[in-house]
Motif scaffolding. Sequence first.
Motif, short mmCIF file in Angstrom:
data_model
loop_
_atom_site.label_atom_id
_atom_site.label_comp_id
_atom_site.label_asym_id
_atom_site.label_seq_id
_atom_site.Cartn_x
_atom_site.Cartn_y
_atom_site.Cartn_z
N ALA A 195 1.07 -1.20 0.10
CA ALA A 195 -0.07 -0.01 -0.01
C ALA A 195 0.86 1.29 0.11
O ALA A 195 0.47 2.17 -0.34
CB ALA A 195 -1.06 -0.02 1.26
N LYS A 196 2.18 1.26 0.44
CA LYS A 196 2.80 2.40 0.77
C LYS A 196 4.15 1.99 -0.12
O LYS A 196 4.76 0.94 0.23
CB LYS A 196 3.16 2.96 2.15
CG LYS A 196 2.23 3.44 2.87
CD LYS A 196 2.51 3.83 4.19
CE LYS A 196 1.21 4.86 4.79
NZ LYS A 196 1.94 5.50 6.06
N ALA A 237 6.09 13.78 4.02
CA ALA A 237 4.92 14.57 3.79
C ALA A 237 4.03 13.68 2.84
O ALA A 237 2.93 14.20 2.45
CB ALA A 237 5.22 15.60 3.27
N ARG A 238 4.60 12.56 2.46
CA ARG A 238 3.63 11.54 1.46
C ARG A 238 3.02 10.54 1.91
O ARG A 238 3.39 9.59 2.61
CB ARG A 238 4.58 11.28 0.62
CG ARG A 238 5.16 12.37 -0.45
CD ARG A 238 4.62 12.44 -1.64
NE ARG A 238 4.06 11.47 -2.42
CZ ARG A 238 4.91 10.98 -3.53
NH1 ARG A 238 5.98 11.64 -3.89
NH2 ARG A 238 4.57 10.05 -4.33
N PRO A 239 1.51 10.45 2.01
CA PRO A 239 0.93 9.44 2.82
C PRO A 239 1.07 8.16 2.17
O PRO A 239 0.81 7.22 2.47
CB PRO A 239 -0.53 10.11 2.51
CG PRO A 239 -0.66 11.13 1.45
CD PRO A 239 0.81 11.42 1.52
N ASP A 240 1.59 8.17 0.68
CA ASP A 240 1.76 6.94 0.08
C ASP A 240 3.23 6.45 -0.02
O ASP A 240 3.60 5.48 -0.78
CB ASP A 240 1.55 7.06 -1.48
CG ASP A 240 2.34 8.26 -2.01
OD1 ASP A 240 2.93 9.37 -1.34
OD2 ASP A 240 2.64 8.12 -3.25
N MET A 241 4.09 7.02 0.86
CA MET A 241 5.39 6.63 1.12
C MET A 241 5.80 6.43 2.67
O MET A 241 5.21 6.82 3.55
CB MET A 241 6.41 7.53 0.64
CG MET A 241 6.49 7.46 -0.97
SD MET A 241 7.92 8.60 -1.37
CE MET A 241 7.44 8.58 -3.47
N SER A 290 16.07 -6.82 0.00
CA SER A 290 15.43 -7.14 -0.96
C SER A 290 13.73 -7.04 -1.05
O SER A 290 13.34 -7.22 -1.92
CB SER A 290 15.65 -8.79 -1.15
OG SER A 290 15.14 -9.47 -0.12
N ALA A 291 13.44 -6.66 0.32
CA ALA A 291 11.74 -6.32 0.38
C ALA A 291 11.61 -4.90 0.20
O ALA A 291 10.57 -4.63 0.14
CB ALA A 291 11.52 -6.69 1.75
N MET A 292 12.42 -4.00 -0.14
CA MET A 292 12.35 -2.51 -0.21
C MET A 292 11.97 -2.36 -1.67
O MET A 292 12.33 -2.97 -2.52
CB MET A 292 13.48 -1.71 0.10
CG MET A 292 13.94 -1.57 1.47
SD MET A 292 12.85 -0.96 2.62
CE MET A 292 11.83 -2.27 3.28
#
Length: 392
Positions: A195-196, A237-241, A290-292
């Motif tokens: 989701a992010k 500041a980014r809700p998607d990150m 590896s999960a990033m």
Amino acid sequence: MRKKIKVGLLWHSSSSGNLGVGALTLANLAIARQVAEDLDLEPEFMILGMREGEISYLNDPRVTDFTIDTRSLLSPSGFWSAIGDQDCVLDIGAGDSFADIYGPRRFAFLWLTKMMTIARRIPLLLSPQTIGPFTKPAYRPFAKVALSRADTVVARDQLSLDVLRQLAPTAKGLLSVDVAFALPYVDRSAERGGAKVRVGVNVSGLLFNEADSGRNRFGLEVHYAELMRRLLRDIEARPDMEAHLITHATHPHILWDDDRSVADKLAEEFPSAVRVADFAGPSEAKSYISAMDFLIAGRMHACIAALSSGTPVVPVAYSRKFSGLFGMLGYGWMIPVTGTSTDEALVYLHDCIARRDLLARDSLESFEKARGPLGVYADRLRDLFSASVSGA
């Protein structure tokens, strides 16, 4: 019964807080073990290096540790005896330490151990590493002697091979690549794309403290500390990150070079960031990376962990070893030492995050290019091991 081979791993470490050195050790161990087993040999390894961390990454009865210090070098029953018990020695020089940039004491230790190995007539192979720089005239004749008398010198990038050929033209040089590309890990790439957007941020304590102090001895054009803070502020500041603060070199007694203390400081400044727990070892670090979805890193072996696991990465270069290695593999996504301002670097990072699918493809292509040079090194080990046990 299989024939035994005793292999000394000089200037490796099974407990260094710098997981880059640990990655070199575990990866070189894995490569050497596979080569030995392919030859139907039973390998025993001795890691020879300075005492570093208290807890070993390894739990293998076939791997022992020997601590190098002044006393062990002076004692006939110390390093001289330990090295004489080996069939051959692989010296990785902690990756980039056979150079004049770390001062006379470290150079003396690395040079003397090479010459003692040569004096004992034990085959000495310099595993893939950065050669030099040797810009100070006093160091050059000593380096030339050691490089010329080694069985083989394996450079991990073309620039290092060029330095070798200029300094010691009679040395037996080969071009390979950093062995950390072969570091074993658990592949967690299936966790990407949640989701992010999870942005791994490996802040080098060394570069951060250099920038904060105004010292900047590496000559970075970007203000590294400001760049890291501005990036974390933008992600917050980014809700998607979501930022993940990743350490890769912890030095509790050398805070100037400690990622952990800087990560703790930044976690307080940016409470939405995930302060990732310090890793038990280099394989665990690579598995997490590896999960990033994306990584920006100031530590070269954190970058290699990403590149060899398909994680899109932007290294922040601070020496020629970055451009030498990644340039050889055709991976051009990087913040260079000079030529980019802090403002430009921040814009560049955001653009790279947006284009991370492209970077991911490029990282996998670069990893494929590394396989050939790794094979060159494995072939040379095969010849060395065969000759060492046959007495040739």
